[in-house]
Design an enzyme around this catalytic site. Structure first.
Site, PDB file in Angstrom:
ATOM      1  N   LYS A  13      87.605  59.129 102.307  1.00 34.36           N
ATOM      2  CA  LYS A  13      86.203  58.731 102.072  1.00 34.36           C
ATOM      3  C   LYS A  13      85.833  58.846 100.587  1.00 34.36           C
ATOM      4  O   LYS A  13      85.209  57.953 100.030  1.00 34.36           O
ATOM      5  CB  LYS A  13      85.242  59.615 102.891  1.00 34.36           C
ATOM      6  CG  LYS A  13      85.500  59.591 104.394  1.00 34.36           C
ATOM      7  CD  LYS A  13      84.442  60.376 105.172  1.00 34.36           C
ATOM      8  CE  LYS A  13      84.431  61.859 104.914  1.00 34.36           C
ATOM      9  NZ  LYS A  13      85.612  62.589 105.397  1.00 34.36           N
ATOM     10  N   ARG A  88      77.016  64.968 109.041  1.00 41.38           N
ATOM     11  CA  ARG A  88      78.138  65.533 109.790  1.00 41.38           C
ATOM     12  C   ARG A  88      77.707  66.110 111.125  1.00 41.38           C
ATOM     13  O   ARG A  88      78.552  66.616 111.864  1.00 41.38           O
ATOM     14  CB  ARG A  88      78.763  66.650 108.973  1.00 41.38           C
ATOM     15  CG  ARG A  88      80.034  66.250 108.193  1.00 41.38           C
ATOM     16  CD  ARG A  88      80.381  67.442 107.343  1.00 41.38           C
ATOM     17  NE  ARG A  88      81.749  67.598 106.985  1.00 41.38           N
ATOM     18  CZ  ARG A  88      82.248  67.300 105.785  1.00 41.38           C
ATOM     19  NH1 ARG A  88      81.516  66.715 104.893  1.00 41.38           N
ATOM     20  NH2 ARG A  88      83.504  67.583 105.510  1.00 41.38           N
ATOM     21  N   ARG A 127      98.067  67.350  99.414  1.00 38.91           N
ATOM     22  CA  ARG A 127      96.937  67.546  98.497  1.00 38.91           C
ATOM     23  C   ARG A 127      96.799  69.033  98.153  1.00 38.91           C
ATOM     24  O   ARG A 127      96.465  69.387  97.028  1.00 38.91           O
ATOM     25  CB  ARG A 127      95.647  67.007  99.131  1.00 38.91           C
ATOM     26  CG  ARG A 127      94.466  67.021  98.175  1.00 38.91           C
ATOM     27  CD  ARG A 127      93.304  66.191  98.658  1.00 38.91           C
ATOM     28  NE  ARG A 127      92.428  66.930  99.555  1.00 38.91           N
ATOM     29  CZ  ARG A 127      91.326  66.424 100.105  1.00 38.91           C
ATOM     30  NH1 ARG A 127      90.988  65.164  99.897  1.00 38.91           N
ATOM     31  NH2 ARG A 127      90.574  67.146 100.898  1.00 38.91           N
ATOM     32  N   ARG A 133      93.114  73.104  96.519  1.00 41.48           N
ATOM     33  CA  ARG A 133      91.749  73.309  97.024  1.00 41.48           C
ATOM     34  C   ARG A 133      91.808  74.310  98.184  1.00 41.48           C
ATOM     35  O   ARG A 133      92.528  74.059  99.157  1.00 41.48           O
ATOM     36  CB  ARG A 133      91.237  71.948  97.512  1.00 41.48           C
ATOM     37  CG  ARG A 133      89.799  71.683  97.194  1.00 41.48           C
ATOM     38  CD  ARG A 133      89.427  70.292  97.629  1.00 41.48           C
ATOM     39  NE  ARG A 133      88.699  70.303  98.888  1.00 41.48           N
ATOM     40  CZ  ARG A 133      88.062  69.251  99.385  1.00 41.48           C
ATOM     41  NH1 ARG A 133      88.076  68.106  98.735  1.00 41.48           N
ATOM     42  NH2 ARG A 133      87.427  69.332 100.527  1.00 41.48           N
ATOM     43  N   ARG A 144      88.340  72.604 109.721  1.00 38.27           N
ATOM     44  CA  ARG A 144      87.567  71.415 109.330  1.00 38.27           C
ATOM     45  C   ARG A 144      87.768  70.283 110.341  1.00 38.27           C
ATOM     46  O   ARG A 144      86.822  69.582 110.705  1.00 38.27           O
ATOM     47  CB  ARG A 144      87.984  70.948 107.929  1.00 38.27           C
ATOM     48  CG  ARG A 144      87.516  71.898 106.840  1.00 38.27           C
ATOM     49  CD  ARG A 144      88.254  71.680 105.537  1.00 38.27           C
ATOM     50  NE  ARG A 144      87.935  70.437 104.879  1.00 38.27           N
ATOM     51  CZ  ARG A 144      88.713  69.850 103.966  1.00 38.27           C
ATOM     52  NH1 ARG A 144      89.859  70.414 103.626  1.00 38.27           N
ATOM     53  NH2 ARG A 144      88.349  68.729 103.409  1.00 38.27           N
TER      54      ARG A 144
END
Ligand code: AMP
Length: 198
Positions: A13, A88, A127, A133, A144
């Site tokens: 996104k 969300r 990632r 992260r 998540r």
């Protein structure tokens, strides 16, 4: 033109939203980016949300709705918004509808990036290695993904009933995904023009 880029975490996104900013002069509103900026600034809000973000759980509706309201109200000359990672929850979606209506606007289209869960897990571990992260670590990512399934996926029927939902193949390469999004937006703009002419 106001649109929502919808999909699970790591569906792409953010990447696609940035392309829309460059190519269509839209304004990206990413609650994830806003919350991360608050955290790195060390503000009271940032301190409040840091642990929640790192755990992979959702922060409260009132916090993100307020962030979005601030940005929408200060950007009235904007050509349109790309909502990325917001809404969300159903409560957030309803607040957004109310907010848009107050400004004489509405959500035009909700583009759902359809992705395969296994592939997401592979994508995110890459990632994590590259960017480090905290909420990309395997435990947080699973949280998540579960938050998406339990709290965010119910928005699919909500927007489908409003005839705003358009699904595209989010597993295609980035340029092909951008081309699909662009086609949806062109079609939507064309339809709007025909409607207003008729
Ligand atoms: P993102 O970069 O969009 O994946 O967001 C990173 C994290 O920020 C999420 O896992 C949540 O902890 C928080 N967050 C971002 N957007 C929202 C939202 N709309 N509602 C609740 N929490 C959010």
């Amino acid at each position: 033109m106001n649109l929502i880029l919808f999909g699970p975490p790591a569906a792409g996104k953010g990447t696609q939203a940035k392309r829309l900013v460059e190519r269509r002069s839209l304004t990206q509103l990413s609650t994830g980016d806003m919350l991360r900026a608050a955290r790195s600034s060390g503000s009271p809000l940032g301190k409040k949300v840091a642990a929640i973000i790192d755990s992979g759980k959702l922060v409260s509706d009132s916090i993100v709705v307020e962030l979005i309201e601030e940005r929408v109200s200060s950007c009235m000359g904007c050509a349109g918004f790309v909502f990325d990672g917001f809404p969300r929850t159903l409560a957030q979606a309803k607040s957004l509808d109310g907010l848009m209506a107050r400004y004489g606007q509405n959500v035009d289209v909700v583009i759902r990036l359809e992705v395969d869960e296994e592939a997401l897990i592979a994508r995110i571990s890459q990632r994590f290695e590259a960017e480090g992260r905290a909420d990309d670590n395997p435990d947080a990512f699973l949280t998540r993904l579960n938050a998406y399934k339990a709290q965010t996926a119910p928005l699919i029927p909500y927007y489908r009933e409003q005839s705003k939902l358009v699904g595209i193949d989010g597993m295609a390469d980035m340029d092909a995904v951008s081309a699909q999004i662009s086609a949806v937006l062109d079609q939507h703009e064309h339809r709007k023009m025909v409607d207003s002419a008729g």
